[in-house]
Design a protein around this motif. Structure first.
Motif, mmCIF file in Angstrom:
data_model
loop_
_atom_site.group_PDB
_atom_site.id
_atom_site.type_symbol
_atom_site.label_atom_id
_atom_site.label_comp_id
_atom_site.label_asym_id
_atom_site.label_seq_id
_atom_site.Cartn_x
_atom_site.Cartn_y
_atom_site.Cartn_z
ATOM 1 N N VAL A 142 0.975 -1.346 -0.452
ATOM 2 C CA VAL A 142 0.186 0.544 -0.710
ATOM 3 C C VAL A 142 0.670 1.226 0.330
ATOM 4 N N SER A 143 0.640 2.314 -0.902
ATOM 5 C CA SER A 143 1.955 3.588 -0.984
ATOM 6 C C SER A 143 0.771 4.417 -0.515
ATOM 7 N N LEU A 144 1.071 5.421 0.416
ATOM 8 C CA LEU A 144 0.234 6.777 0.640
ATOM 9 C C LEU A 144 1.046 7.900 -0.224
ATOM 10 N N TRP A 145 -0.082 8.308 -0.615
ATOM 11 C CA TRP A 145 1.100 9.753 -1.603
ATOM 12 C C TRP A 145 0.295 10.923 -1.524
ATOM 13 N N ASP A 146 1.769 11.701 -1.543
ATOM 14 C CA ASP A 146 0.650 14.000 -0.882
ATOM 15 C C ASP A 146 0.141 14.581 -2.145
ATOM 16 N N ILE A 151 4.998 9.068 0.158
ATOM 17 C CA ILE A 151 5.356 9.887 1.590
ATOM 18 C C ILE A 151 5.471 8.196 2.026
ATOM 19 N N LYS A 152 5.036 7.587 2.441
ATOM 20 C CA LYS A 152 4.919 5.860 3.088
ATOM 21 C C LYS A 152 4.615 4.352 2.219
ATOM 22 N N THR A 153 5.188 3.926 2.323
ATOM 23 C CA THR A 153 4.647 2.417 1.574
ATOM 24 C C THR A 153 4.366 1.867 3.182
#
Length: 306
Positions: free
Chosen positions: A288-292, A299-301
């Protein structure tokens, strides 16, 4: 990319309760699964229990806004709407043969607790009144429809198709007694992708004329789109106030504005946070990737239980 929050008119009250991370752990530990069974009554315990009233595999499901109903689309082409307070099936709506092929996707009208839209690969998108069990509107586009999503204000539908790899935008036409307008689903515009589309979501934030969508693609990329709807009369009056020309229509445009690249396998699912600042993407790698979305950076995986 920053937009103001879009207000929506709701036909139902919102009820909710926030929990701290510590309280949430205790809260969910005390919950038990509940099996919904129209014929045999509700059963508590293992959610994998077999039910004699099963309609085969469930292809999709979705909660309505207030959490009073959950709709399921089945392989047997039916749509069932359950009430969580009645696991015995009391008050359940069973729309048999809702489509000619298995139901692929369901989306609730965010402004109304009883209206739901379904789509299938039979080339149809249908709007239902779940309480009255009636068909409100239908449109046929001739495509293998894979995903349908209401915009956050309930004005538009976005549909993703298989094989033809299209994203199609429709306007939801609502009844107006004064003009005699009835329910309808009207085509506005479309965008053709060059990869398979796996998921499609609207951002909650936007303006009255600008909307943001995202799609997850088979090559792992995520597209960010901008959907603009401009009232020609308003724009004409602004640019040429002296004109007497009557242009009673709107211009609609869907365009790709950015591509997020980070996954090596299909981006199967994605979702915006409620404020539209971040986008979470789930892929076949199990990551799961988290995008700004302000800077379009990851910004985080998340790749393991933490």
């Amino acid at each position: 990319m920053s937009y103001k929050s879009r207000s929506r008119k709701l036909d139902y009250p919102l009820h909710g309760q926030s929990l701290s991370s510590q309280a949430a752990e205790n809260h969910f530990q005390s919950l038990r699964s509940q099996v919904f069974n129209k014929q045999g009554g509700g059963q508590q315990g293992n959610s994998s229990s077999n039910s004699s009233s099963s309609s085969g595999p469930i292809r999709c499901l979705a909660w309505n806004g207030p959490g009073s109903r959950v709709a399921c689309g089945y392989y047997d082409r039916s749509v069932k709407v359950w009430m969580p307070d009645h696991p015995d099936g009391h008050g359940m709506t069973d729309i048999k043969n809702a489509h000619d092929r298995p139901v692929e996707s369901i989306s609730w009208d965010p402004t109304h607790a009883d209206r739901v839209v379904s789509c299938a690969s039979d080339g149809t998108i249908k709007a239902w009144d779940a309480r009255a069990k009636t068909l409100l509107a239908e449109t046929r586009n001739g495509h293998d429809n894979l995903v349908v999503r209401f915009s956050g204000d309930g004005r538009f539908l976005a549909v993703a198709t298989a094989k033809t790899d299209l994203i199609i935008i429709y306007r939801v036409r609502r009844p107006q007694k004064e003009s005699g307008v009835t329910w309808g689903i009207e085509y506005l515009c479309q965008f053709r992708e060059n990869e398979e589309i796996y998921d499609l979501q609207w951002a909650e934030n936007g303006s009255d004329t600008t909307y943001v969508l995202a799609s997850g693609l088979g090559n792992g990329n995520v597209r960010i789109y901008r959907f603009d709807t401009i009232d020609v009369n308003t724009e004409k009056a602004r640019t040429n106030p002296s004109s007497d020309e009557d242009l009673s229509e709107a211009v609609h445009k869907l365009a790709n504005v950015y591509t997020l690249r980070g996954h090596r396998t299909a981006a199967n699912c994605l979702n915006f946070d409620p404020k539209g600042k971040y986008l979470a993407v789930g892929s076949n790698e199990g990551i799961v990737s988290l995008w700004d979305l302000q800077n379009f950076i990851c910004i985080k995986t998340f790749f393991k239980t933490e």
